[in-house]
Design a protein around this motif. Sequence first.
Motif, PDB file in Angstrom:
ATOM      1  N   CYS A 180     -46.532 -32.903  71.747  1.00 53.38           N
ATOM      2  CA  CYS A 180     -47.297 -33.260  72.940  1.00 53.38           C
ATOM      3  C   CYS A 180     -46.557 -32.756  74.176  1.00 53.38           C
ATOM      4  O   CYS A 180     -45.353 -32.991  74.317  1.00 53.38           O
TER       5      CYS A 180
ATOM      6  N   PRO B  31     -50.873 -25.997  78.136  1.00 51.73           N
ATOM      7  CA  PRO B  31     -51.127 -25.236  76.911  1.00 51.73           C
ATOM      8  C   PRO B  31     -49.958 -24.338  76.533  1.00 51.73           C
ATOM      9  O   PRO B  31     -49.664 -24.159  75.352  1.00 51.73           O
TER      10      PRO B  31
ATOM     11  N   PHE C  89     -50.824 -31.105  71.280  1.00 49.28           N
ATOM     12  CA  PHE C  89     -51.725 -31.846  72.172  1.00 49.28           C
ATOM     13  C   PHE C  89     -51.264 -31.656  73.605  1.00 49.28           C
ATOM     14  O   PHE C  89     -50.110 -31.938  73.941  1.00 49.28           O
ATOM     15  N   ASP C  90     -52.184 -31.191  74.461  1.00 51.44           N
ATOM     16  CA  ASP C  90     -51.943 -31.029  75.889  1.00 51.44           C
ATOM     17  C   ASP C  90     -52.417 -32.306  76.575  1.00 51.44           C
ATOM     18  O   ASP C  90     -53.568 -32.725  76.418  1.00 51.44           O
TER      19      ASP C  90
ATOM     20  N   GLN D 102     -55.823 -32.900  78.018  1.00 54.02           N
ATOM     21  CA  GLN D 102     -56.997 -33.131  77.173  1.00 54.02           C
ATOM     22  C   GLN D 102     -57.477 -34.570  77.258  1.00 54.02           C
ATOM     23  O   GLN D 102     -58.608 -34.868  76.875  1.00 54.02           O
TER      24      GLN D 102
ATOM     25  N   ALA E 229     -55.841 -38.827  69.867  1.00 55.57           N
ATOM     26  CA  ALA E 229     -55.313 -37.658  69.158  1.00 55.57           C
ATOM     27  C   ALA E 229     -54.214 -38.066  68.178  1.00 55.57           C
ATOM     28  O   ALA E 229     -54.150 -37.557  67.050  1.00 55.57           O
TER      29      ALA E 229
END
Length: 326
Positions: free
Chosen positions: A170, A174, A189-190, A193, A199
Motif C-alpha cells: 500500500c 501508482p 493498493f494506491d 483508490q 481492499a
Amino acid sequence: MKAVVCERHGPADLLAVREIDEPAPGPGEVLVEVKAVGLNFFDTLIIRDMYQVKPDLPFSPGAEFAGHVAALGAGVEGFSVGDRVCGYMTYGAARERVVVNAAFLARVPDTLDLVRAAGLIVTYGTALYALRDRGELKAGESLAVLGASGGVGLAAVELGRIMGARTIACASSPEKVAFARAHGADVGFDYAQGDLKGALKAFGGSRGLDVVYDPVGGEMAEQALRALGSLGRFLVVGFASGEIPKIPLNLLLLKNCDARGIAFGNHARANPCWLRDAIAELMGHAGEGRISAHVDKTFPLEACTEALGEIAGRRVKGKVVLTTGA
C-alpha cells in the motif's frame, strides 16, 4: 575531520558542517573511516528533539554507516585494519570517522558495495525484527505493508517474500505501488483508490489478514486494523504521517487480534548478539541478491540538509545515503 552537527534543535536547515577532532578508539572500540551513512525518517525527528532518543547537543545525526576499519582499541578481536564493515550507533554517524563498540560492527561481503551496506541495517533490521520476532509471520500468511515504497516498507515487502507471505503493498501513488510490486509484492493498493479496509479484507479473504505492518500511522491505521482476522497481528512500526492514531481497544477484543510495538533500536542496543546475527543474515541476503538494499539517492556529507529534506517530503523510494570524500 568533517562532521554534520546539530547545535540547536530545529529543522534540517539548521544543521552545520564543522571541522572537529578525530576520535580515538578506547578498549573494545573500533575507529572506522566512514564511506557512507544511511539516513532514516527518525533522523528528521531527532534533530528537532521530537524522538524518544534525546542526545545532548551538539551531536550528529545518522544511525548506520559503512566504511573501513582504521584502528582498533585494546582487546578488540575479529577485526583488522582495512576490513570492510558496517555498523549501528543510534546517532552520530554523519562524520568522516566514528568510534563504535566492536559489538555493533559487522563485516560487509565483497559482493556488496558500501553505499548499499550503509542503508541496510535499520530498515531491514526493523523489518526482520517486526516480521519474524514480533509478528511471527509464517509462510502462506497474508501481509499488508503500509508505506510500502519507503525504506522500512520496501524492506518488509522483500523480507515478506523471502518468508513466504502473500503481500499487498500500500502506498500513496501508482508509481510507488508499482515500485513495491517490482520488488516482490503480489498485489498493490494506491491510497487514492479510497477504500483501504475493503481492499485489505478482499486480499485477506474469508479468514482476514494475518499481519499488518504499519510504519505510517495516521488515518489508515484503523482501517488496516479492521481488516485483520482472528489472531491477526498489527505491527506498530512508526508514524511517518506525523499523526499517532488512537486505536479503539475494543477492536482488539472483538477481533481477537493483537497490536504489537516494534522498537528496533531498543532491541538492538540491548541485544548486540541478536543484532550481529541479524546483520550477518541480511548481508547474506543482499550479497546473494535476495534483497535489493535499494538506494534511491545519494548526497555528499555536506548536503545532509537536502538529503533529510527528501526524506521529510516523502519523496524517497528505498533509502537515502550520504557519502564522504574520505
